[in-house]
Design a protein around this motif. Structure first.
Motif, PDB file in Angstrom:
ATOM      1  N   SER A 169     102.391  79.745  18.914  1.00 41.20           N
ATOM      2  CA  SER A 169     102.919  78.314  19.110  1.00 41.20           C
ATOM      3  C   SER A 169     102.796  77.507  17.831  1.00 41.20           C
ATOM      4  O   SER A 169     101.756  77.693  16.983  1.00 41.20           O
ATOM      5  N   ARG A 213     100.756  68.286  19.976  1.00 41.17           N
ATOM      6  CA  ARG A 213     101.676  68.433  21.460  1.00 41.17           C
ATOM      7  C   ARG A 213     102.462  67.284  21.818  1.00 41.17           C
ATOM      8  O   ARG A 213     103.496  67.535  22.300  1.00 41.17           O
ATOM      9  N   ARG A 226     106.455  67.132  22.201  1.00 37.79           N
ATOM     10  CA  ARG A 226     106.954  67.180  23.570  1.00 37.79           C
ATOM     11  C   ARG A 226     108.548  66.866  23.635  1.00 37.79           C
ATOM     12  O   ARG A 226     109.327  67.547  24.307  1.00 37.79           O
ATOM     13  N   GLU A 260     110.377  70.259  22.835  1.00 33.83           N
ATOM     14  CA  GLU A 260     110.308  70.908  24.028  1.00 33.83           C
ATOM     15  C   GLU A 260     111.341  70.772  25.214  1.00 33.83           C
ATOM     16  O   GLU A 260     111.837  71.230  25.651  1.00 33.83           O
ATOM     17  N   SER A 261     111.692  69.205  25.291  1.00 38.90           N
ATOM     18  CA  SER A 261     112.778  68.782  26.073  1.00 38.90           C
ATOM     19  C   SER A 261     113.914  69.102  25.671  1.00 38.90           C
ATOM     20  O   SER A 261     114.908  69.587  26.384  1.00 38.90           O
ATOM     21  N   ARG A 293     114.455  71.718  23.945  1.00 43.98           N
ATOM     22  CA  ARG A 293     114.691  73.217  24.182  1.00 43.98           C
ATOM     23  C   ARG A 293     115.271  73.760  25.514  1.00 43.98           C
ATOM     24  O   ARG A 293     115.961  74.308  25.784  1.00 43.98           O
ATOM     25  N   ALA A 294     114.312  73.007  26.334  1.00 48.16           N
ATOM     26  CA  ALA A 294     114.763  73.239  27.704  1.00 48.16           C
ATOM     27  C   ALA A 294     115.970  72.750  28.305  1.00 48.16           C
ATOM     28  O   ALA A 294     116.751  73.397  28.927  1.00 48.16           O
TER      29      ALA A 294
END
Length: 497
Positions: free
Chosen positions: A10, A225, A229, A232-233, A235-236
């Motif tokens: 990652s 991280r 964040r 990641e939001s 990507r989701a």
């Protein structure tokens, strides 16, 4: 195991590992520099102390002090050796038991501390103090003075004093005496302080370095991280959009204004463009299906009637529907090629010849006269077939809306080729002047195959114009109807660029 590999691969893990490695290299380099500087400073101090002790003994000998008069101490602070020119030990510290590094391992003088014999031929006995010349005796019982040589050398060694062995830095000094010749003095200074300081600093670094690296790695992990964040939001949400195929959804945008926020904004812009493109595609398919359905249904009906009742077959209508289908299929194929962005043809096109040829072919079949004003030598670069299609579409549009007159003008303005097609029809309302260039848009209510097209002519004309680096606009003509103006870069403008 897969989860571990994913974690290690990652961005957070790579950032934490990279930061830790950079800090580790920096700390190791800094620690080595500090240890080197500390060692050098303490070694310099030991050299200075040893040099001072050696020079003090050399000065005393240079002042004429006898060897038996020297106070060399027990050697606990400065172990001292006095060596003559032959390498024999002439004096040493009392408690010195063993020594290395000076080149002389003896710790006890094995020669009598007497003055040298007088020169031969003086008629006096050897080794007798009363035989010494008067000028070589001092009133206080010391020998004649000598000279201390400049310069010192330093070596590292060990010495055992009072049963304890320690590391030393030895300074070497030389003095020329009349009584003993050239004497070499080795004086040592303890290195315990240096060794203790270096050992302590090394221990502190060995303990502190891993702790500091753990702290750096942990902080980098947490900061990365937190920073990632929002990614990641995004990507989701993109994964959810892909799964649901709902292009109306958008990814969350933050107000930080940083790179992640700009990424979210760009992603939403891309989704909006994609949604609009898919919408246009769906509308295009629906409109194309609608336009194809009418002539196909009409043609099928005529063929079915003709099959049952040959005498009732409307052959002219069937041919007209077939021609309409052929034109519509040609338009759709051309639009597909334009949308695909295939390679364009960059050839010289004599636009004036193209206009004359198109109007000559129309003169025999069109009911409304076309008045043309064509300037000679207007050349552009592009596809002759596509530009001819633009001209045909513009004249067809004028034919459908003109009452009695159509004017076609071609001229060169500076480095731009300008083609104007005007009619004396009803014109185009201001609010509809951009909408008419959309696909399958027709302002007239009539949808008969005789009076109206499929609404693709003007859309194709603008697409071709833009693909050739030009523009296509509409305004009100001097005749009272619509004036379509096509502007294309001339040949000289294209060659100049």
């Amino acid at each position: 195991m897969t989860g571990l590999f994913r974690l290690v691969g990652s961005v957070r893990a790579r950032a934490a590992l990279g930061a830790t490695l950079v800090v580790a290299v920096a700390l190791i380099a800094a620690g080595a520099a500090v240890l080197g500087s500390l060692r050098s400073s303490l070694t310099s101090q030991a050299d200075s102390s040893a040099q001072s002790a050696a020079r003090e003994v050399a000065v005393n000998l240079g002042l004429g002090h006898r060897l038996e008069q020297l106070e060399l101490g027990d050697g606990s602070e400065h172990p001292i050796q006095v060596v003559d020119a032959d390498g024999r030990l002439r004096a040493a510290s009392e408690a010195l038991q063993r020594i290395t590094g000076t080149g002389v391992t003896a710790v006890r003088a094995d020669l009598p501390k007497t003055t040298p014999s007088p020169a031969p031929g003086d008629g006096k006995g050897e080794g007798r103090e009363e035989d010494e010349p008067e000028e070589d005796k001092a009133e206080n019982g010391t020998a004649a003075p000598g000279r201390v040589r400049d310069g010192h050398s330093f070596v590292t060694g060990t010495a055992t004093v009072l049963g304890r062995t320690s590391g030393y830095r030895f300074a070497t000094a030389q003095v020329d005496t009349k009584a003993y010749g050239t004497l070499t003095i080795h004086a040592g200074a303890l290195r315990d302080a240096e060794q203790r300081a270096v050992s302590t600093a090394t221990a502190v670094m060995l303990v502190g370095l891993p702790v500091l690296l753990l702290v750096v790695g942990g902080v980098t992990w947490l900061v990365t991280r937190r920073a990632l964040r929002p990614v990641e939001s995004i990507r989701a949400e993109m994964a959810a959009i892909t799964a649901s195929e709902d292009l109306s959804r958008r990814v969350p945008e933050s107000r930080s204004g940083d790179e992640v926020a700009r990424l979210a904004w760009t992603t939403n812009e891309t989704l909006a463009a994609l949604e609009a493109s898919v919408g246009r595609q769906r509308q295009f398919v629906a409109d194309a299906s609608h336009e194809l359905r009418s002539p196909i249904a009409s043609l099928r009906t005529q063929l079915e009637v003709g099959s049952a009742h040959p005498g009732l077959l409307d052959l002219d209508g069937a041919v007209a529907d077939t021609v309409r289908l052929q034109r519509l299929a040609t338009d759709l194929l051309l639009l597909a090629r334009l949308d695909a962005g295939g390679p364009s043809t960059d050839r010289r096109v004599e636009l004036d010849s193209l206009v004359r040829e198109e109007l000559r072919q129309r003169a025999a079949r069109d009911t409304i006269a076309v008045h043309a004003t064509v300037e000679e030598g207007v050349d552009v670069v592009g596809s002759g077939g596509q530009l001819a299609r633009v001209l045909a579409n513009l004249v067809d549009n004028a034919q459908r809306h003109a009452r009695t007159r159509i004017d076609v003008t071609l001229a060169r303005e500076a480095t731009t080729a300008v083609l104007r097609v005007a009619d004396d029809g009803d014109g185009v309302p201001d609010t509809q002047r951009e909408r008419i260039f959309e696909r399958f848009v027709r302002l007239d209510d009539a949808r008969s195959r005789d009076d109206g097209g499929a609404g693709l002519g003007l859309a194709i004309a603008r697409d071709v114009a833009e693909r050739h680096g030009g523009t296509l606009t509409v305004c009100t003509s001097a005749l009272g109807g619509a004036l379509f103006e096509l502007r294309l870069p001339g040949l000289r403008a294209v060659q100049g660029s």
